[in-house]
Design a protein around this motif. Structure first.
Motif, PDB file in Angstrom:
ATOM      1  N   ASP A 198     -27.142 -52.329 -25.282  1.00 40.97           N
ATOM      2  CA  ASP A 198     -25.742 -52.422 -24.879  1.00 40.97           C
ATOM      3  C   ASP A 198     -25.014 -51.077 -24.934  1.00 40.97           C
ATOM      4  O   ASP A 198     -23.799 -51.023 -24.729  1.00 40.97           O
ATOM      5  CB  ASP A 198     -24.998 -53.422 -25.777  1.00 40.97           C
ATOM      6  N   HIS A 199     -25.734 -50.011 -25.190  1.00 39.43           N
ATOM      7  CA  HIS A 199     -25.100 -48.702 -25.300  1.00 39.43           C
ATOM      8  C   HIS A 199     -24.860 -48.085 -23.921  1.00 39.43           C
ATOM      9  O   HIS A 199     -25.426 -48.518 -22.917  1.00 39.43           O
ATOM     10  CB  HIS A 199     -25.964 -47.757 -26.139  1.00 39.43           C
ATOM     11  N   GLN A 200     -24.031 -47.072 -23.883  1.00 37.78           N
ATOM     12  CA  GLN A 200     -23.732 -46.390 -22.629  1.00 37.78           C
ATOM     13  C   GLN A 200     -24.895 -45.523 -22.162  1.00 37.78           C
ATOM     14  O   GLN A 200     -25.066 -45.295 -20.965  1.00 37.78           O
ATOM     15  CB  GLN A 200     -22.484 -45.508 -22.795  1.00 37.78           C
ATOM     16  N   SER A 201     -25.676 -45.021 -23.095  1.00 37.75           N
ATOM     17  CA  SER A 201     -26.730 -44.067 -22.740  1.00 37.75           C
ATOM     18  C   SER A 201     -27.823 -44.077 -23.798  1.00 37.75           C
ATOM     19  O   SER A 201     -27.652 -44.625 -24.900  1.00 37.75           O
ATOM     20  CB  SER A 201     -26.149 -42.649 -22.635  1.00 37.75           C
ATOM     21  N   LEU A 202     -28.938 -43.444 -23.464  1.00 34.67           N
ATOM     22  CA  LEU A 202     -30.021 -43.267 -24.422  1.00 34.67           C
ATOM     23  C   LEU A 202     -29.554 -42.438 -25.609  1.00 34.67           C
ATOM     24  O   LEU A 202     -29.919 -42.709 -26.760  1.00 34.67           O
ATOM     25  CB  LEU A 202     -31.205 -42.585 -23.730  1.00 34.67           C
ATOM     26  N   GLU A 203     -28.729 -41.435 -25.341  1.00 31.40           N
ATOM     27  CA  GLU A 203     -28.210 -40.597 -26.420  1.00 31.40           C
ATOM     28  C   GLU A 203     -27.407 -41.417 -27.420  1.00 31.40           C
ATOM     29  O   GLU A 203     -27.576 -41.275 -28.642  1.00 31.40           O
ATOM     30  CB  GLU A 203     -27.340 -39.476 -25.852  1.00 31.40           C
ATOM     31  N   ASP A 204     -26.533 -42.290 -26.919  1.00 34.61           N
ATOM     32  CA  ASP A 204     -25.733 -43.134 -27.811  1.00 34.61           C
ATOM     33  C   ASP A 204     -26.625 -44.030 -28.658  1.00 34.61           C
ATOM     34  O   ASP A 204     -26.402 -44.195 -29.869  1.00 34.61           O
ATOM     35  CB  ASP A 204     -24.760 -43.991 -27.002  1.00 34.61           C
ATOM     36  N   ALA A 205     -27.640 -44.614 -28.026  1.00 30.03           N
ATOM     37  CA  ALA A 205     -28.543 -45.508 -28.752  1.00 30.03           C
ATOM     38  C   ALA A 205     -29.323 -44.751 -29.823  1.00 30.03           C
ATOM     39  O   ALA A 205     -29.493 -45.229 -30.944  1.00 30.03           O
ATOM     40  CB  ALA A 205     -29.511 -46.180 -27.771  1.00 30.03           C
ATOM     41  N   PHE A 206     -29.755 -43.553 -29.476  1.00 32.74           N
ATOM     42  CA  PHE A 206     -30.534 -42.736 -30.423  1.00 32.74           C
ATOM     43  C   PHE A 206     -29.671 -42.316 -31.619  1.00 32.74           C
ATOM     44  O   PHE A 206     -30.099 -42.426 -32.769  1.00 32.74           O
ATOM     45  CB  PHE A 206     -31.091 -41.506 -29.715  1.00 32.74           C
ATOM     46  N   VAL A 207     -28.469 -41.849 -31.337  1.00 36.08           N
ATOM     47  CA  VAL A 207     -27.580 -41.404 -32.423  1.00 36.08           C
ATOM     48  C   VAL A 207     -27.287 -42.560 -33.384  1.00 36.08           C
ATOM     49  O   VAL A 207     -27.329 -42.393 -34.610  1.00 36.08           O
ATOM     50  CB  VAL A 207     -26.281 -40.808 -31.850  1.00 36.08           C
ATOM     51  N   GLU A 208     -27.019 -43.743 -32.835  1.00 38.46           N
ATOM     52  CA  GLU A 208     -26.754 -44.894 -33.709  1.00 38.46           C
ATOM     53  C   GLU A 208     -27.987 -45.237 -34.547  1.00 38.46           C
ATOM     54  O   GLU A 208     -27.878 -45.522 -35.741  1.00 38.46           O
ATOM     55  CB  GLU A 208     -26.331 -46.106 -32.895  1.00 38.46           C
ATOM     56  N   MET A 209     -29.163 -45.175 -33.916  1.00 38.24           N
ATOM     57  CA  MET A 209     -30.397 -45.495 -34.634  1.00 38.24           C
ATOM     58  C   MET A 209     -30.629 -44.518 -35.779  1.00 38.24           C
ATOM     59  O   MET A 209     -31.087 -44.905 -36.855  1.00 38.24           O
ATOM     60  CB  MET A 209     -31.583 -45.459 -33.653  1.00 38.24           C
ATOM     61  N   MET A 210     -30.293 -43.250 -35.571  1.00 34.96           N
ATOM     62  CA  MET A 210     -30.528 -42.237 -36.594  1.00 34.96           C
ATOM     63  C   MET A 210     -29.481 -42.253 -37.705  1.00 34.96           C
ATOM     64  O   MET A 210     -29.686 -41.665 -38.758  1.00 34.96           O
ATOM     65  CB  MET A 210     -30.554 -40.843 -35.958  1.00 34.96           C
ATOM     66  N   THR A 211     -28.358 -42.919 -37.471  1.00 34.61           N
ATOM     67  CA  THR A 211     -27.288 -42.914 -38.480  1.00 34.61           C
ATOM     68  C   THR A 211     -27.131 -44.246 -39.188  1.00 34.61           C
ATOM     69  O   THR A 211     -26.178 -44.436 -39.939  1.00 34.61           O
ATOM     70  CB  THR A 211     -25.943 -42.520 -37.820  1.00 34.61           C
ATOM     71  N   ARG A 212     -28.023 -45.168 -38.915  1.00 34.88           N
ATOM     72  CA  ARG A 212     -27.931 -46.474 -39.593  1.00 34.88           C
ATOM     73  C   ARG A 212     -28.186 -46.314 -41.084  1.00 34.88           C
ATOM     74  O   ARG A 212     -29.049 -45.537 -41.492  1.00 34.88           O
ATOM     75  CB  ARG A 212     -28.969 -47.435 -39.012  1.00 34.88           C
TER      76      ARG A 212
ATOM     77  N   GLY B 278     -40.648 -49.145 -27.329  1.00 31.86           N
ATOM     78  CA  GLY B 278     -40.349 -50.155 -26.334  1.00 31.86           C
ATOM     79  C   GLY B 278     -39.869 -49.520 -25.049  1.00 31.86           C
ATOM     80  O   GLY B 278     -39.902 -48.294 -24.891  1.00 31.86           O
ATOM     81  N   SER B 279     -39.418 -50.352 -24.130  1.00 32.98           N
ATOM     82  CA  SER B 279     -38.971 -49.840 -22.838  1.00 32.98           C
ATOM     83  C   SER B 279     -37.679 -49.040 -22.983  1.00 32.98           C
ATOM     84  O   SER B 279     -36.943 -49.195 -23.970  1.00 32.98           O
ATOM     85  CB  SER B 279     -38.755 -50.985 -21.848  1.00 32.98           C
ATOM     86  N   ARG B 280     -37.395 -48.222 -22.019  1.00 31.49           N
ATOM     87  CA  ARG B 280     -36.144 -47.453 -22.012  1.00 31.49           C
ATOM     88  C   ARG B 280     -34.951 -48.383 -22.056  1.00 31.49           C
ATOM     89  O   ARG B 280     -34.003 -48.150 -22.812  1.00 31.49           O
ATOM     90  CB  ARG B 280     -36.088 -46.583 -20.749  1.00 31.49           C
ATOM     91  N   ASN B 281     -34.983 -49.448 -21.261  1.00 31.61           N
ATOM     92  CA  ASN B 281     -33.845 -50.369 -21.229  1.00 31.61           C
ATOM     93  C   ASN B 281     -33.661 -51.093 -22.560  1.00 31.61           C
ATOM     94  O   ASN B 281     -32.535 -51.358 -22.984  1.00 31.61           O
ATOM     95  CB  ASN B 281     -34.014 -51.374 -20.090  1.00 31.61           C
ATOM     96  N   GLU B 282     -34.773 -51.423 -23.235  1.00 32.42           N
ATOM     97  CA  GLU B 282     -34.676 -52.054 -24.555  1.00 32.42           C
ATOM     98  C   GLU B 282     -34.045 -51.088 -25.549  1.00 32.42           C
ATOM     99  O   GLU B 282     -33.249 -51.498 -26.405  1.00 32.42           O
ATOM    100  CB  GLU B 282     -36.064 -52.466 -25.036  1.00 32.42           C
ATOM    101  N   MET B 283     -34.399 -49.823 -25.446  1.00 34.06           N
ATOM    102  CA  MET B 283     -33.843 -48.815 -26.349  1.00 34.06           C
ATOM    103  C   MET B 283     -32.336 -48.659 -26.132  1.00 34.06           C
ATOM    104  O   MET B 283     -31.551 -48.635 -27.087  1.00 34.06           O
ATOM    105  CB  MET B 283     -34.542 -47.475 -26.109  1.00 34.06           C
ATOM    106  N   ILE B 284     -31.919 -48.589 -24.871  1.00 34.29           N
ATOM    107  CA  ILE B 284     -30.501 -48.389 -24.568  1.00 34.29           C
ATOM    108  C   ILE B 284     -29.692 -49.628 -24.933  1.00 34.29           C
ATOM    109  O   ILE B 284     -28.603 -49.533 -25.520  1.00 34.29           O
ATOM    110  CB  ILE B 284     -30.309 -48.032 -23.084  1.00 34.29           C
TER     111      ILE B 284
END
Length: 256
Positions: free
Chosen positions: A242-256, A234-240
């Motif tokens: 409510d997170h502070q950054s793409l990194e935060d969103a990615f880390v949460e996605m990988m640790t679910r 999806g879009s970058r904004n959809e990925m991010i």
């Protein structure tokens, strides 16, 4: 209607996805490296490819560049099937996979002139010379082109690698970890070049990188794979979100 490729100096206005990845599955020695992966890369966008080590990113890139054949599914690039029309499809792709390799005792120009011999759409010496000059100017290596590769910095070699990938005027440019080993100045120069290729030349670019802050600055869309499966596209904004950054969103996605 026949699809024609615009010159590098014209921003393309294609109405179809440049790359369509459809239900790609690849197994090696009983291990599933990719499982039913599907997404598109739209014309003129920068798409970031993310995933932890071993997620299948390299396998996917090898499939996109025709280096391996998927067990099932298909990849359409520039209207051609990588599975059924490999040669035609890969002419629409330019890629840097890991670090570009050049002959160190030849100049940058000489290296590109040799590589230009491999491109069927550069049929004669005049066309090859003209194209080499064009891509050297695009990556801002024209003033250093006649110096030997052994004198180049890593950042200069990376820019020359992008010039190499652009020789055939591909519809899809694939950059696999292009900032590896670069210092902050080199990373910034690379970022500016990638954005220039999009905004000035209309290039469609797929970038695989672990530098998530850089991808946040340049990407329009994000694709995430984990253990060979697609978990987000999806879009970058959809990925991010409510997170502070793409990194935060990615880390949460990988640790679910």
């Amino acid at each position: 209607m026949e699809r024609t490729k615009e010159k590098i100096t014209v921003i393309a206005q294609a109405e179809y996805p440049v790359a369509e990845i459809g239900n790609i599955t690849k197994k090696v020695r009983g291990r599933t490296l990719l499982k039913n992966v599907s997404f598109t890369v739209e014309s003129g966008e920068i798409c970031g490819l993310l995933g932890p080590n071993g997620a299948g990113k390299t396998t996917l890139i090898r499939a996109l560049t025709g280096l391996i054949r998927p067990d099932s599914g298909d990849i359409i690039i520039g209207g051609c099937s990588v599975v059924r029309e490999r040669e035609a499809a890969v002419t629409n792709v330019g890629a840097i996979v890991e670090s570009p390799i050049f002959f160190p005792y030849m100049t940058g120009r000489e290296n590109l002139e040799n590589l230009a011999l491999l491109h069927p759409n550069l049929p004669d010496r005049a066309a090859r010379k003209r194209r080499v000059n064009e891509v050297l100017e695009v990556v801002r290596m024209d003033k250093r082109a006649d110096e030997k590769i052994k004198t180049y910095s890593l950042g200069m070699k990376q820019r020359l690698g992008i010039a190499q990938a652009l020789l055939g005027d591909p519809e899809l440019l694939i950059l696999d970890e292009p900032a590896n080993g670069l210092d902050p100045i080199g990373i910034r120069e690379l970022r500016e070049l990638i954005l220039k290729l999009k905004t000035e030349f209309g290039k469609t670019i797929l970038v695989s990188s672990h530098l998530l802050d850089e991808l946040q600055k340049i990407c329009d869309r994000i694709v995430v794979i984990r253990e060979g499966e697609l978990v987000f596209a999806g879009s970058r904004n959809e990925m991010i979100g409510d997170h502070q950054s793409l990194e935060d969103a990615f880390v949460e996605m990988m640790t679910r």
